[in-house]
Design an enzyme around this catalytic site. Structure first.
Site, PDB file in Angstrom:
ATOM      1  CE1 TYR A 336      61.002  63.795  14.595  1.00  0.00           C
ATOM      2  CE2 TYR A 336      59.855  64.217  16.614  1.00  0.00           C
ATOM      3  CZ  TYR A 336      60.306  63.045  15.437  1.00  0.00           C
ATOM      4  OH  TYR A 336      59.883  62.132  15.158  1.00  0.00           O
ATOM      5  CD  GLU A 410      37.622  50.451  20.532  1.00  0.00           C
ATOM      6  OE1 GLU A 410      38.839  49.736  20.289  1.00  0.00           O
ATOM      7  OE2 GLU A 410      36.496  49.973  20.665  1.00  0.00           O
TER       8      GLU A 410
END
Length: 434
Positions: A336, A410
């Protein structure tokens, strides 16, 4: 600039660049509220059924099924093995942007006590292992699906086209073949239609939940690997003069490589890390082996420094081995590049991100030494990645990404959906008004 909070002056400067959404914000927010329960359902299913890099067949089928149920979205599957490209054409002409999410999980055995805890297993390096979304890619996919559903429902008002990229194998790293972003780029996902800007977000367990962090310029480090095979001559451990000991030489190479960081790189240009994570050699305590192998990672925040470190590792290993009459074969595995946010594009999305997270909840973050292949897309168009904090705790950060205990609040997923939607609408609106 204040390193903790983006200044009001900066935000005021960029307000004129972002424009206003194509639909009244209360209506957009209502659409996001309406999809929230479905986002949780998507996320929990994906979490419980995690799949490794380039093995995301069931994940891709699940995502494609959800996308095909959204009006106006054209779905292409099988890109870069398991990737998906979905295109939503708005009712009015305008620019083309892309939103990206990665789909793969990690070979990690989950240790969280959750009702949707991952039970998945897979073979990794010849051994069965647990598979877990320990980096939060399940949430990335669920949030992008949520954004796609919201944008699909308002397609008549969209002045432009949005491409949704569901990418495999972000975690592939230095495995000797291209990771998912590079494979999707090779498949031409940024063309037909031609994308002019691309956005992504990454979840973390940072504090406070629901806040957003981003950086202009270098965001995450390059991530490369190296393998070194030190070859000598085996012999009896009691008579080392009859051998050429690769263990001692390998230890010297590990030690000597530390001076690459401290004495050969200009650290004012960005941090550098050279870490050895693997050493293997020998099978008995009184036998000097013929060879030893080393493996490790290289991280930099500056592309010229990246090349300098690659060259220095090769030279250091070979010359250290040569000094003791041994040889060293060195392989640098480029994976990367440095992930950089386009400065102007980053400035333009700040108001949209603050709308999504709330006033004072967008913060400038320092560059990190993790790596991400999202930078592959920036070769075709300006790009921005931001980080969504989702600590499960009220007063501190949670377990880090890649931990078997990684988990999130969440409730932060709604902020992520809103960030994707608001950034998209802000960009399309600004281009229409320019």
């Amino acid at each position: 600039m204040n390193r903790k909070t983006l200044t009001a002056a900066c935000l005021a400067l960029t307000l004129g660049l972002s424009g206003s959404p194509a639909m009244a914000q209360p209506k957009v927010d209502a659409l996001i509220d309406a999809v929230d329960a479905q986002v949780l359902t998507w996320r929990r299913h994906l979490h419980q059924n995690a799949e490794l890099s380039y093995q995301e067949e069931k994940t891709a089928a699940y995502v494609a099924q959800a996308l095909r149920a959204m009006p106006g979205i054209e779905v292409q599957t099988g890109i870069a093995k398991t990737g998906i490209k979905a295109v939503l054409k708005g009712g009015k002409p305008g620019p083309v942007i892309a939103l990206r999410a990665d789909m793969d999980a990690l070979p990690v055995e989950e240790r969280n006590d959750l009702p949707f805890r991952s039970q998945a297993k897979a073979l990794w390096q010849g051994k069965e292992t647990g598979v877990m979304h320990a980096c939060g890619h399940d949430t990335h996919v669920a949030m992008l699906l949520g954004a796609a559903q919201v944008l699909s429902s308002m397609r008549a008002q969209l002045a432009g086209t949005i491409v949704f990229l569901f990418q495999p194998a972000e975690e592939w790293g230095a495995m000797g073949s291209p990771s998912g972003a590079f494979a999707m780029m090779a498949a031409g996902v940024m063309d037909n239609p031609k994308v002019e800007a691309v956005f992504a977000q990454h979840i973390t367990s940072g504090f406070p939940a629901g806040s957003i962090a981003l950086q202009r310029g270098a965001v995450l480090a390059s991530g490369d690997g190296f393998q070194i095979s030190v070859k000598g001559a085996g012999g009896h451990g009691g008579m080392p003069w009859q051998a050429k000991d690769p263990i001692v030489t390998a230890a010297q190479i590990v030690t000597n490589m530390q001076s690459i960081v401290s004495r050969q790189t200009n650290l004012s240009e960005g941090a550098v890390v050279v870490s050895v994570g693997q050493i293997a050699g020998g099978n008995r305590n009184n036998i000097i082996p013929e060879s030893v192998t080393l493996g490790g990672t290289i991280r930099t925040l500056h592309e010229p420094t990246r090349q300098l470190v690659h060259e220095s590792i090769v030279r250091m290993a070979q010359k250290t081995a040569e000094a003791s009459g041994l040889t060293a074969d060195v392989k640098i595995i480029q994976a990367y590049p440095v992930l950089r946010n386009d400065p102007a594009l980053t400035a333009s999305v700040l108001p949209s991100l603050e709308r999504a997270a709330g006033k004072g909840m967008v913060r400038e973050a320092p560059s990190g030494m993790g790596a991400e292949d999202f930078g592959a897309f920036s070769g075709a168009a300006p790009s921005v990645m931001w980080f969504l904090n989702a600590s499960p705790h009220a007063d501190k950060a949670g377990a880090p990404n890649h931990s078997p205990l990684f988990t999130i609040d969440e409730k932060a997923l709604k902020t992520g959906v809103k960030a994707m939607v608001d950034v998209s609408l802000g960009y399309l609106s600004a281009k229409r008004g320019s």
